[in-house]
Write a protein that holds these residues in place. Structure first.
Motif, mmCIF file in Angstrom:
data_model
loop_
_atom_site.group_PDB
_atom_site.id
_atom_site.type_symbol
_atom_site.label_atom_id
_atom_site.label_comp_id
_atom_site.label_asym_id
_atom_site.label_seq_id
_atom_site.Cartn_x
_atom_site.Cartn_y
_atom_site.Cartn_z
ATOM 1 N N VAL A 186 0.878 -1.174 0.000
ATOM 2 C CA VAL A 186 0.000 0.000 0.000
ATOM 3 C C VAL A 186 0.912 1.219 0.000
ATOM 4 C CG1 VAL A 186 -1.778 1.289 1.228
ATOM 5 C CG2 VAL A 186 -1.801 -1.223 1.276
ATOM 6 N N TYR A 187 0.713 2.126 -0.946
ATOM 7 C CA TYR A 187 1.600 3.287 -1.032
ATOM 8 C C TYR A 187 0.798 4.580 -1.119
ATOM 9 C CZ TYR A 187 0.579 3.172 -6.051
ATOM 10 O OH TYR A 187 -0.052 3.178 -7.266
ATOM 11 N N GLY A 188 1.436 5.668 -0.735
ATOM 12 C CA GLY A 188 0.814 6.986 -0.767
ATOM 13 C C GLY A 188 1.588 7.926 0.132
ATOM 14 N N MET A 189 1.269 9.221 0.044
ATOM 15 C CA MET A 189 2.001 10.220 0.807
ATOM 16 C C MET A 189 1.895 9.977 2.310
ATOM 17 S SD MET A 189 -0.496 13.542 0.413
ATOM 18 C CE MET A 189 -0.280 13.562 -1.362
ATOM 19 N N GLY A 190 2.846 10.510 3.050
ATOM 20 C CA GLY A 190 2.895 10.312 4.479
ATOM 21 C C GLY A 190 1.676 10.863 5.189
ATOM 22 N N GLY A 191 1.191 10.148 6.221
ATOM 23 C CA GLY A 191 0.074 10.608 7.021
ATOM 24 C C GLY A 191 -1.281 10.411 6.396
ATOM 25 N N ILE A 192 -1.350 9.687 5.294
ATOM 26 C CA ILE A 192 -2.618 9.552 4.582
ATOM 27 C C ILE A 192 -3.501 8.436 5.144
ATOM 28 C CG2 ILE A 192 -2.017 7.850 2.803
ATOM 29 C CD1 ILE A 192 -3.227 9.865 0.768
ATOM 30 N N ILE A 266 8.194 1.694 4.918
ATOM 31 C CA ILE A 266 9.460 1.320 4.264
ATOM 32 C C ILE A 266 9.894 2.456 3.342
ATOM 33 C CG2 ILE A 266 10.598 -0.357 2.768
ATOM 34 C CD1 ILE A 266 8.535 -2.411 3.667
ATOM 35 N N TRP A 267 11.129 2.897 3.505
ATOM 36 C CA TRP A 267 11.665 3.987 2.683
ATOM 37 C C TRP A 267 12.585 3.482 1.586
ATOM 38 C CZ3 TRP A 267 11.365 9.543 3.652
ATOM 39 C CH2 TRP A 267 10.437 9.860 4.654
ATOM 40 N N GLU A 268 13.315 2.441 1.876
ATOM 41 C CA GLU A 268 14.248 1.855 0.910
ATOM 42 C C GLU A 268 14.034 0.344 0.876
ATOM 43 O OE1 GLU A 268 16.189 3.381 -1.155
ATOM 44 O OE2 GLU A 268 15.834 5.409 -0.358
ATOM 45 N N PRO A 269 14.319 -0.307 -0.264
ATOM 46 C CA PRO A 269 14.137 -1.756 -0.374
ATOM 47 C C PRO A 269 14.914 -2.515 0.704
ATOM 48 C CG PRO A 269 14.527 -0.796 -2.526
ATOM 49 C CD PRO A 269 14.780 0.297 -1.530
ATOM 50 N N LEU A 270 14.319 -3.584 1.220
ATOM 51 C CA LEU A 270 14.944 -4.409 2.250
ATOM 52 C C LEU A 270 15.324 -5.774 1.677
ATOM 53 C CD1 LEU A 270 12.454 -3.757 5.193
ATOM 54 C CD2 LEU A 270 14.747 -2.781 4.950
ATOM 55 N N ASN A 295 6.495 5.437 -1.731
ATOM 56 C CA ASN A 295 6.745 5.372 -3.169
ATOM 57 C C ASN A 295 6.498 3.974 -3.724
ATOM 58 O OD1 ASN A 295 7.682 8.113 -3.239
ATOM 59 N ND2 ASN A 295 9.620 7.386 -2.369
ATOM 60 N N LEU A 296 5.810 3.917 -4.850
ATOM 61 C CA LEU A 296 5.554 2.650 -5.532
ATOM 62 C C LEU A 296 6.857 1.993 -5.954
ATOM 63 C CD1 LEU A 296 3.713 0.595 -6.935
ATOM 64 C CD2 LEU A 296 3.597 2.167 -8.897
ATOM 65 N N ASP A 297 7.837 2.804 -6.337
ATOM 66 C CA ASP A 297 9.126 2.289 -6.804
ATOM 67 C C ASP A 297 9.791 1.395 -5.755
ATOM 68 O OD1 ASP A 297 11.551 2.289 -8.573
ATOM 69 O OD2 ASP A 297 12.396 3.306 -6.813
ATOM 70 N N VAL A 298 9.704 1.782 -4.489
ATOM 71 C CA VAL A 298 10.307 0.992 -3.409
ATOM 72 C C VAL A 298 9.679 -0.401 -3.349
ATOM 73 C CG1 VAL A 298 10.593 0.806 -0.906
ATOM 74 C CG2 VAL A 298 10.936 3.009 -2.041
ATOM 75 N N LEU A 299 8.362 -0.464 -3.458
ATOM 76 C CA LEU A 299 7.657 -1.744 -3.409
ATOM 77 C C LEU A 299 8.043 -2.629 -4.585
ATOM 78 C CD1 LEU A 299 4.101 -0.429 -2.423
ATOM 79 C CD2 LEU A 299 5.824 -1.418 -0.907
ATOM 80 N N GLU A 300 8.089 -2.046 -5.746
ATOM 81 C CA GLU A 300 8.409 -2.816 -6.952
ATOM 82 C C GLU A 300 9.849 -3.337 -6.918
ATOM 83 O OE1 GLU A 300 5.365 -0.754 -10.176
ATOM 84 O OE2 GLU A 300 7.444 -0.016 -10.022
ATOM 85 N N ARG A 301 10.747 -2.553 -6.377
ATOM 86 C CA ARG A 301 12.152 -3.002 -6.288
ATOM 87 C C ARG A 301 12.328 -4.143 -5.301
ATOM 88 N NH1 ARG A 301 14.933 2.568 -5.084
ATOM 89 N NH2 ARG A 301 16.779 1.270 -4.656
ATOM 90 N N MET A 302 11.365 -4.328 -4.388
ATOM 91 C CA MET A 302 11.410 -5.461 -3.461
ATOM 92 C C MET A 302 10.706 -6.687 -4.023
ATOM 93 S SD MET A 302 10.969 -3.847 0.367
ATOM 94 C CE MET A 302 9.323 -3.238 0.077
ATOM 95 N N GLY A 303 10.123 -6.547 -5.210
ATOM 96 C CA GLY A 303 9.468 -7.684 -5.844
ATOM 97 C C GLY A 303 7.977 -7.749 -5.622
ATOM 98 N N SER A 304 7.375 -6.696 -5.042
ATOM 99 C CA SER A 304 5.939 -6.677 -4.806
ATOM 100 C C SER A 304 5.225 -6.201 -6.061
ATOM 101 C CB SER A 304 5.599 -5.757 -3.629
ATOM 102 O OG SER A 304 4.211 -5.720 -3.408
ATOM 103 N N THR A 305 4.353 -7.050 -6.596
ATOM 104 C CA THR A 305 3.648 -6.719 -7.837
ATOM 105 C C THR A 305 2.172 -6.401 -7.608
ATOM 106 O OG1 THR A 305 3.243 -9.072 -8.210
ATOM 107 C CG2 THR A 305 5.201 -8.114 -9.249
ATOM 108 N N ASN A 306 1.673 -6.655 -6.397
ATOM 109 C CA ASN A 306 0.278 -6.346 -6.069
ATOM 110 C C ASN A 306 0.260 -5.127 -5.146
ATOM 111 O OD1 ASN A 306 -1.611 -8.867 -6.937
ATOM 112 N ND2 ASN A 306 0.451 -9.544 -6.423
ATOM 113 N N ASN A 307 0.289 -3.944 -5.738
ATOM 114 C CA ASN A 307 0.409 -2.709 -4.974
ATOM 115 C C ASN A 307 -0.765 -1.784 -5.256
ATOM 116 O OD1 ASN A 307 3.099 -3.523 -4.100
ATOM 117 N ND2 ASN A 307 3.721 -3.071 -6.208
ATOM 118 N N PHE A 308 -1.243 -1.119 -4.198
ATOM 119 C CA PHE A 308 -2.439 -0.303 -4.323
ATOM 120 C C PHE A 308 -2.195 1.070 -3.691
ATOM 121 C CE2 PHE A 308 -3.467 -4.770 -3.898
ATOM 122 C CZ PHE A 308 -4.166 -4.997 -5.078
ATOM 123 N N GLY A 309 -2.513 2.122 -4.461
ATOM 124 C CA GLY A 309 -2.282 3.480 -3.996
ATOM 125 C C GLY A 309 -3.432 4.027 -3.176
#
Length: 362
Positions: A186-192, A266-270, A295-309
């Motif tokens: 799940v991604y989106g701006m902080g505090g949302i 998560i801010w950077e890929p783990l 950021n969606l980019d962080v999720l994708e770089r960890m291999g997550s393909t099911n991401n929702f904004g």
């Protein structure tokens, strides 16, 4: 003459032998009658010891449960067996008292005394004595401390079901129940409201018993791997015996299980498996990973393909959330700001973008 004596002896000898075999059991049966009072005194004496041991074990169990200990099954079984034995003894003692009160005839008393004495003897020998011995050998009544259930899993008071969030909630839930999906983000701006949403999903999964364990760990902008590992281990009841093998221990604990692990902010890929100790690929079993990130980019770089904004709340939803956070004072405050409500909502959404925690005191 000798032949006659020999013949008589050959007949008498077996009769005497049979007589000996008969005398023993008959005399043994008469002992129940002769030892009527003794058998009951012995039974009452030992059952009193058993009751004292029962109370001691009960106190230990009570203390262990107050400290969140998990009671051993053999202790529970022993307690149940003790209750049954004490009930049998008390019933027999009551029967004895009733017989003394309503006795009818000498012969009838002999028969009843015999039966009661035999029961008393066998109850002591077969039930009370073994349970007393087992009580001495129980040892510690609890095996370990149960993992504490996180407070966020108990209450959903902070969650408000906004219409704009329903589709995201449904999409993430569908991913959680899909056996082919391992990572969901799940991604989106902080505090949302990403954290609140995934925690609500965790509560729902707990209620539906979708997973064996549900674990929440915050990652943050500067991730502390040991802190993350400790948060996960604490929720799983795992104690690290070797600090240098934390990742290995965590990997073994989670391998092939059915655990929902929520990694928040998560801010950077783990690197999951080698660095933290989270099983991936074939060793993951039915485990699931649920992430939140800006950021969606962080999720994708960890291999997550099911991401929702997630987007910001609309005006009505933002005002509802503000009213909940403000509490009682919002009644007076809303009247003063009625004409400026739209400005207030925009300002509230602006603050959410920067992770500002709004606290209004009455």
């Amino acid at each position: 003459m000798c032949d006659v004596a020999g013949s008589i002896g050959s007949v008498v000898s077996p009769v005497l032998e049979v007589g000996k075999w008969l005398v023993v059991p008959i005399s043994h049966q008469f002992k129940y009658l002769f030892n009527y009072n003794t058998n009951f005194k012995n039974l009452e004496k030992e059952v009193k010891k058993l009751k004292n041991t029962k109370e001691e074990v009960h106190d230990q169990v009570d203390a262990a449960e107050r400290n969140l200990g998990k009671i051993k099954q053999n202790v529970k079984d022993w307690q149940n067996d003790v209750e049954k034995a004490i009930t049998k003894v008390e019933q027999l003692i009551q029967e004895k008292a009733d017989n003394q009160r309503y006795s009818k005839g000498l012969c009838c008393n002999f028969i009843i005394h015999y039966k009661h004495s035999k029961k008393a003897f066998k109850l002591k020998r077969d039930n009370v004595d073994p349970l007393l011995q087992q009580g001495k050998e129980l040892g510690p009544v609890s095996s370990r401390t149960n993992p504490l259930l996180e407070i966020w899993l108990r209450s959903s008071e902070d969650y408000l079901a906004f219409e704009s969030r329903n589709s995201t909630m449904k999409n993430v839930w569908d991913a959680l129940i899909d056996e082919n999906v391992f990572m969901t983000g799940v991604y989106g701006m902080g505090g949302i409201g990403k954290t609140t949403l995934v925690q609500e999903l965790g509560r729902k999964a707990k209620m539906d018993q979708l997973f064996e364990d549900i674990v929440f760990a915050e990652v943050s902008e500067s991730p502390d791997i040991k802190k993350i590992q400790t948060a996960i281990a604490d929720n799983l009841g795992l104690k690290f015996e070797n600090e240098s093998e934390r990742a290995k221990a965590l990997y073994s604990r989670m391998e092939g299980k059915n655990i929902l692990l929520i990694l928040d902010n998560i801010w950077e890929p783990l690197e999951f498996d080698k660095t933290i100790g989270i099983p991936c690929e074939t060793d993951r079993g039915r485990n699931k990973l649920l992430f939140t990130a800006r950021n969606l980019d962080v999720l994708e770089r960890m291999g997550s393909t099911n991401n929702f904004g997630m987007d910001i709340l609309n005006e009505e939803e933002a005002w509802t959330l503000f009213a909940k956070m403000a509490g009682n004072c919002v009644i007076e405050f809303s009247f003063v700001c009625f004409l400026n409500q739209h400005i207030l909502i925009l300002f509230f959404n602006y603050l959410m973008c920067f992770d500002v925690n709004i606290k209004i005191s009455n």
